[in-house]
Design a protein around this motif. Structure first.
Motif, short mmCIF file in Angstrom:
data_model
loop_
_atom_site.label_atom_id
_atom_site.label_comp_id
_atom_site.label_asym_id
_atom_site.label_seq_id
_atom_site.Cartn_x
_atom_site.Cartn_y
_atom_site.Cartn_z
N THR A 12 0.81 -1.22 0.00
CA THR A 12 0.00 0.00 0.00
C THR A 12 0.85 1.27 0.00
OG1 THR A 12 -0.22 -0.17 2.40
CG2 THR A 12 -1.99 -1.09 1.08
N VAL A 13 2.05 1.21 0.57
CA VAL A 13 2.92 2.39 0.57
C VAL A 13 3.36 2.69 -0.86
CG1 VAL A 13 5.12 3.31 1.38
CG2 VAL A 13 3.68 2.00 2.93
N GLU A 14 3.76 1.66 -1.59
CA GLU A 14 4.17 1.85 -2.97
C GLU A 14 2.98 2.27 -3.85
OE1 GLU A 14 7.15 2.06 -4.12
OE2 GLU A 14 8.11 1.43 -2.26
N ASN A 21 2.81 10.10 -7.65
CA ASN A 21 3.60 10.36 -8.85
C ASN A 21 2.71 10.59 -10.06
OD1 ASN A 21 5.93 10.09 -7.38
ND2 ASN A 21 6.37 8.01 -8.08
N SER A 22 1.60 9.87 -10.14
CA SER A 22 0.67 10.05 -11.25
C SER A 22 0.03 11.44 -11.21
CB SER A 22 -0.42 8.98 -11.20
OG SER A 22 0.13 7.70 -11.33
N ASN A 23 -0.32 11.91 -10.01
CA ASN A 23 -0.87 13.26 -9.88
C ASN A 23 0.16 14.31 -10.29
OD1 ASN A 23 -3.60 13.22 -9.09
ND2 ASN A 23 -3.03 12.58 -7.03
N ARG A 24 1.42 14.11 -9.93
CA ARG A 24 2.47 15.05 -10.33
C ARG A 24 2.66 15.05 -11.84
NH1 ARG A 24 5.85 12.58 -6.66
NH2 ARG A 24 5.22 13.25 -4.60
N GLU A 25 2.55 13.87 -12.43
CA GLU A 25 2.71 13.78 -13.88
C GLU A 25 1.57 14.49 -14.60
OE1 GLU A 25 3.21 10.39 -17.34
OE2 GLU A 25 3.79 9.89 -15.28
N LEU A 26 0.36 14.42 -14.04
CA LEU A 26 -0.77 15.15 -14.64
C LEU A 26 -0.51 16.65 -14.65
CD1 LEU A 26 -4.00 13.46 -13.24
CD2 LEU A 26 -3.04 13.29 -15.53
N LEU A 63 -1.14 5.66 -14.69
CA LEU A 63 -1.12 4.93 -13.43
C LEU A 63 -0.38 3.61 -13.58
CD1 LEU A 63 -2.03 4.75 -10.47
CD2 LEU A 63 -4.13 3.67 -11.27
N ARG A 64 -0.64 2.87 -14.67
CA ARG A 64 0.05 1.60 -14.89
C ARG A 64 1.56 1.80 -14.99
NH1 ARG A 64 -4.26 -1.03 -18.41
NH2 ARG A 64 -5.20 -2.44 -16.92
N GLY A 65 1.97 2.86 -15.69
CA GLY A 65 3.40 3.14 -15.82
C GLY A 65 4.05 3.44 -14.48
N ASN A 66 3.36 4.22 -13.65
CA ASN A 66 3.92 4.54 -12.34
C ASN A 66 3.88 3.34 -11.40
OD1 ASN A 66 4.80 7.29 -12.51
ND2 ASN A 66 2.66 7.86 -12.73
N LEU A 67 2.90 2.47 -11.55
CA LEU A 67 2.88 1.23 -10.76
C LEU A 67 4.09 0.37 -11.11
CD1 LEU A 67 -0.89 0.24 -10.91
CD2 LEU A 67 0.36 1.01 -8.90
N ALA A 68 4.40 0.28 -12.40
CA ALA A 68 5.55 -0.52 -12.83
C ALA A 68 6.85 0.06 -12.28
CB ALA A 68 5.59 -0.59 -14.35
N ASP A 73 2.62 -4.82 -9.16
CA ASP A 73 2.14 -5.54 -10.33
C ASP A 73 0.75 -5.03 -10.71
OD1 ASP A 73 1.51 -7.37 -12.31
OD2 ASP A 73 2.54 -9.00 -11.26
N ALA A 74 0.58 -4.60 -11.94
CA ALA A 74 -0.70 -4.03 -12.40
C ALA A 74 -1.77 -5.10 -12.58
CB ALA A 74 -0.50 -3.26 -13.69
N ARG A 75 -1.39 -6.39 -12.54
CA ARG A 75 -2.40 -7.44 -12.67
C ARG A 75 -3.31 -7.49 -11.45
NH1 ARG A 75 0.91 -12.68 -13.89
NH2 ARG A 75 2.19 -11.71 -12.30
#
Length: 161
Positions: A12-14, A21-26, A63-68, A73-75
């Motif tokens: 959950t921390v990650e 990070n996704s919000n910053r990228e937006l 979001l998927r990119g930042n999860l990776a 794992d995005a699965r």
């Protein structure tokens, strides 16, 4: 007797770091300039909201990119249907913790059908695998990792000799 547990958990921390990070990228992307678009995290549910449907699709890719990048794992992510209210579109992505009973039964059946000399038992939201030899347990791990039909990220913990 050697054993290990098969679990499926999301850090959950990650997950929180990936959403931040996704919000910053937006904020820095040109195609999202002057657009009301946000990611919000509530427990294991990420809510994405934007002004257009195609922007939601782009946000899901972000979001998927930042999860990776964060090693999540995005699965484990299950996206719900898009909801249109007023001038905003929103979509929820739910991150599942634990192994569901049907998936656990599928793992046990797969291990029994493989003829590897291990026993598998369902214990709550994890599957305990025991065997006499360490090599058999490692073969069971490889079998679960390589399974295409499960389509879920698994971790192995509590390996005991």
């Amino acid at each position: 007797m050697p054993s290990f547990d098969i679990i499926s958990e999301v850090d959950t921390v990650e997950l929180k770091n990936a959403v931040d990070n996704s919000n910053r990228e937006l904020d820095t992307r040109f195609d999202f300039r002057n657009v009301e678009a946000t990611f919000s995290l509530n427990k294991e549910i990420v809510k994405m909201s934007a002004e257009a449907e195609f922007q939601l699709l782009q946000m899901r890719d972000i979001l998927r990119g930042n999860l990776a990048k964060r090693g999540v794992d995005a699965r484990a992510m299950e996206t719900k249907d898009m909801v249109h209210t007023g001038k905003t579109y929103s979509q929820e992505a739910i991150f599942k913790q634990g192994i569901d009973t049907p998936v656990a039964k599928q793992i046990v059946k797969m291990l029994k059908d493989s003829k590897i000399k291990v026993q598998a038992s369902i214990q709550g939201d994890k599957v305990r695998v025991t065997g006499k030899k360490r090599d058999d347990l490692q073969a069971a791990m490889a079998l679960v990792r390589s399974s295409e039909e499960l389509d879920k990220p698994f971790q192995f913990e509590n390996f005991r000799d």
